[in-house]
Design an enzyme around this catalytic site. Sequence first.
Site, PDB file in Angstrom:
ATOM      1  N   ASP A  13       0.811  -1.227   0.000  1.00 32.12           N
ATOM      2  CA  ASP A  13       0.000   0.000   0.000  1.00 32.12           C
ATOM      3  C   ASP A  13       0.838   1.268   0.000  1.00 32.12           C
ATOM      4  O   ASP A  13       0.500   2.256   0.628  1.00 32.12           O
ATOM      5  CB  ASP A  13      -0.948   0.034   1.221  1.00 32.12           C
ATOM      6  CG  ASP A  13      -1.738  -1.244   1.371  1.00 32.12           C
ATOM      7  OD1 ASP A  13      -2.300  -1.690   0.359  1.00 32.12           O
ATOM      8  OD2 ASP A  13      -1.779  -1.799   2.477  1.00 32.12           O
ATOM      9  N   LYS A  16       1.437   2.481  -4.957  1.00 35.51           N
ATOM     10  CA  LYS A  16       1.949   1.883  -6.195  1.00 35.51           C
ATOM     11  C   LYS A  16       1.153   2.313  -7.420  1.00 35.51           C
ATOM     12  O   LYS A  16       1.717   2.578  -8.476  1.00 35.51           O
ATOM     13  CB  LYS A  16       1.853   0.364  -6.043  1.00 35.51           C
ATOM     14  CG  LYS A  16       2.958  -0.387  -6.713  1.00 35.51           C
ATOM     15  CD  LYS A  16       2.898  -1.844  -6.331  1.00 35.51           C
ATOM     16  CE  LYS A  16       3.507  -2.134  -4.986  1.00 35.51           C
ATOM     17  NZ  LYS A  16       2.708  -2.975  -4.110  1.00 35.51           N
ATOM     18  N   GLY A  17      -0.171   2.409  -7.256  1.00 36.60           N
ATOM     19  CA  GLY A  17      -1.029   2.727  -8.396  1.00 36.60           C
ATOM     20  C   GLY A  17      -0.571   3.997  -9.100  1.00 36.60           C
ATOM     21  O   GLY A  17      -0.379   4.011 -10.321  1.00 36.60           O
ATOM     22  N   LYS A  18      -0.349   5.052  -8.332  1.00 38.21           N
ATOM     23  CA  LYS A  18       0.033   6.332  -8.937  1.00 38.21           C
ATOM     24  C   LYS A  18       1.412   6.249  -9.601  1.00 38.21           C
ATOM     25  O   LYS A  18       1.594   6.707 -10.726  1.00 38.21           O
ATOM     26  CB  LYS A  18       0.035   7.428  -7.859  1.00 38.21           C
ATOM     27  CG  LYS A  18       0.572   8.734  -8.400  1.00 38.21           C
ATOM     28  CD  LYS A  18       0.581   9.866  -7.392  1.00 38.21           C
ATOM     29  CE  LYS A  18       1.457  10.978  -7.951  1.00 38.21           C
ATOM     30  NZ  LYS A  18       1.447  12.183  -7.150  1.00 38.21           N
ATOM     31  N   GLY A  40      -4.857  -4.432  -4.750  1.00 37.42           N
ATOM     32  CA  GLY A  40      -5.994  -3.621  -5.173  1.00 37.42           C
ATOM     33  C   GLY A  40      -5.545  -2.232  -5.525  1.00 37.42           C
ATOM     34  O   GLY A  40      -4.873  -1.585  -4.738  1.00 37.42           O
ATOM     35  N   HIS A  41      -5.854  -1.823  -6.724  1.00 33.75           N
ATOM     36  CA  HIS A  41      -5.521  -0.464  -7.123  1.00 33.75           C
ATOM     37  C   HIS A  41      -6.803   0.240  -7.510  1.00 33.75           C
ATOM     38  O   HIS A  41      -7.624  -0.323  -8.232  1.00 33.75           O
ATOM     39  CB  HIS A  41      -4.598  -0.460  -8.347  1.00 33.75           C
ATOM     40  CG  HIS A  41      -3.249  -0.993  -8.060  1.00 33.75           C
ATOM     41  ND1 HIS A  41      -2.448  -0.487  -7.070  1.00 33.75           N
ATOM     42  CD2 HIS A  41      -2.554  -1.984  -8.636  1.00 33.75           C
ATOM     43  CE1 HIS A  41      -1.307  -1.155  -7.063  1.00 33.75           C
ATOM     44  NE2 HIS A  41      -1.351  -2.079  -7.986  1.00 33.75           N
ATOM     45  N   GLN A 221       2.026  -6.222  -3.010  1.00 32.35           N
ATOM     46  CA  GLN A 221       2.355  -6.146  -1.583  1.00 32.35           C
ATOM     47  C   GLN A 221       3.724  -5.465  -1.401  1.00 32.35           C
ATOM     48  O   GLN A 221       4.062  -4.588  -2.169  1.00 32.35           O
ATOM     49  CB  GLN A 221       2.309  -7.524  -0.918  1.00 32.35           C
ATOM     50  CG  GLN A 221       0.893  -8.051  -0.705  1.00 32.35           C
ATOM     51  CD  GLN A 221       0.332  -8.748  -1.912  1.00 32.35           C
ATOM     52  OE1 GLN A 221       1.038  -9.435  -2.624  1.00 32.35           O
ATOM     53  NE2 GLN A 221      -0.932  -8.577  -2.166  1.00 32.35           N
ATOM     54  N   THR A 236       2.593 -12.596   3.145  1.00 33.21           N
ATOM     55  CA  THR A 236       1.775 -13.128   2.074  1.00 33.21           C
ATOM     56  C   THR A 236       2.418 -14.454   1.627  1.00 33.21           C
ATOM     57  O   THR A 236       3.480 -14.829   2.130  1.00 33.21           O
ATOM     58  CB  THR A 236       1.655 -12.091   0.931  1.00 33.21           C
ATOM     59  OG1 THR A 236       0.621 -12.487   0.049  1.00 33.21           O
ATOM     60  CG2 THR A 236       2.948 -11.913   0.175  1.00 33.21           C
TER      61      THR A 236
END
Length: 430
Positions: A13, A16-18, A40-41, A221, A236
């Site tokens: 978290d 990463k998406g951006k 999840g993004h 992750q 994980t």
Amino acid sequence: MTAVVIVGAQWGDEGKGKVVDIYTEAADMVVRYAGGPNAGHTLVVGGDRLVVRLIPSGILRPRSACLLGQGMVVDPETLSTEIAELERRGLLVDRDLLVSDRAHMILPYHVLVDTLREQGASAIGTTKRGVGPCYEDKAARVGIRMGALRDAARLRAGVEVALARWAPVIRSLGGGVPAADEVCAHVRRFEGSVVSRLTDTGARVDEAISAGRRVLFEGAQGALLDVDHGTYPFVTSSSAVAGGACTGAGVGPSRIDAVVGLTKAYTTRVGGGPFPTELEDDVGELIRRRGGEFGSVTGRPRRTGWLDLPALRYARRVNGLDGIALTKLDVLSGLSEVRVCVAYRTPAGETRDFPIDDLARAEPVYQTLPGWGPVDGARSLGDLPASARAYVDLVVRESGCPLFLLSVGPDRAATIVARDPWDIPRRAGG
Ligand code: GDP
């Protein structure tokens, strides 16, 4: 430069998406190599929000091919839903979205076991999407790979073997064992949208690198959740470090040219497990609220705390980081002072290492810095208030990781690019 790995350097978290979105602007191919629908993004498409769990966030860029590598575990139902959502928005026209036929398939009994376990005393805070039990089957050599969707008899035989193994576990957890017919009928509903996308993705990645295309490997992750290097057993089930890109995407280490680690300006963690710099006070709550620190898959509030530099040094080592992307600096704006863990006090003395196997007996040693005001308008390092700049400099110096990117707000414009990983020269011999 043709192959860049982007990897979480904390407990996931990290925003990463951006950052992946910024790097994929120049990428020809984006490959996920580990994990499954537990990532999840949140993607924003023309004001419309869409959460993708399996498909790499590179899907927003029209030119990049998106691949789900063989190190992943894939739930065909989630995949079909994501494909349908993307098709509806016209995002799959004239592009490759390919899935490894060797990725392991998450089946309803994996989700059932994960859910039942999380209701019991041994819960570790998983996302209950069947990821752990699916990787258990992979290691136990009774897993079913995505390629089985092409062959109903093979699928049926595999489900029977796996179900026989899981039945006592499901019963002991108080659940009902599903019938093999039911499981197969469920999965075969998704054949239509998935089978045409199955291929040997490793070969496609190799071809792309050989052709000099820009390939981005998107980790899931973070290093501290890695099954080998993380805070075991609160980890994980897959390889969340950069090395996982090799086994999980099907390329050799010499093919990778650069590794960028993502870290927030503070730390968060979801679920159980040690977290020495955790804040359980008003400051922790403020960071959670300001940073929107709630799981994008589960909505769970994330635990929050100060940045842990020994942990970041550890992440640098286990990933071979070439540098970091530091995100969410703006979330700390307005605090009168900011603390950062620079070392640990342990029974054996003070250490700059991350005492990962003895965190319960380690006490963080903090350095306190003056806080800063708004930073979200900064477009270069020179625009930052002096105290924010001092914080960034300390992180870079103490972690030994050069700065690639600094994110000072959720918007794309709120980004300072210090160095472009695509500019790193290709590794000789790769
Ligand atoms: P990810 O799954 O690794 O992308 O991480 P998260 O689930 O935490 O999602 C990131 C969230 O943080 C998204 O809503 C982003 O818009 C937001 N975000 C990313 N970078 C920044 C930043 O620098 N500042 C702030 N305030 N928000 C950010």
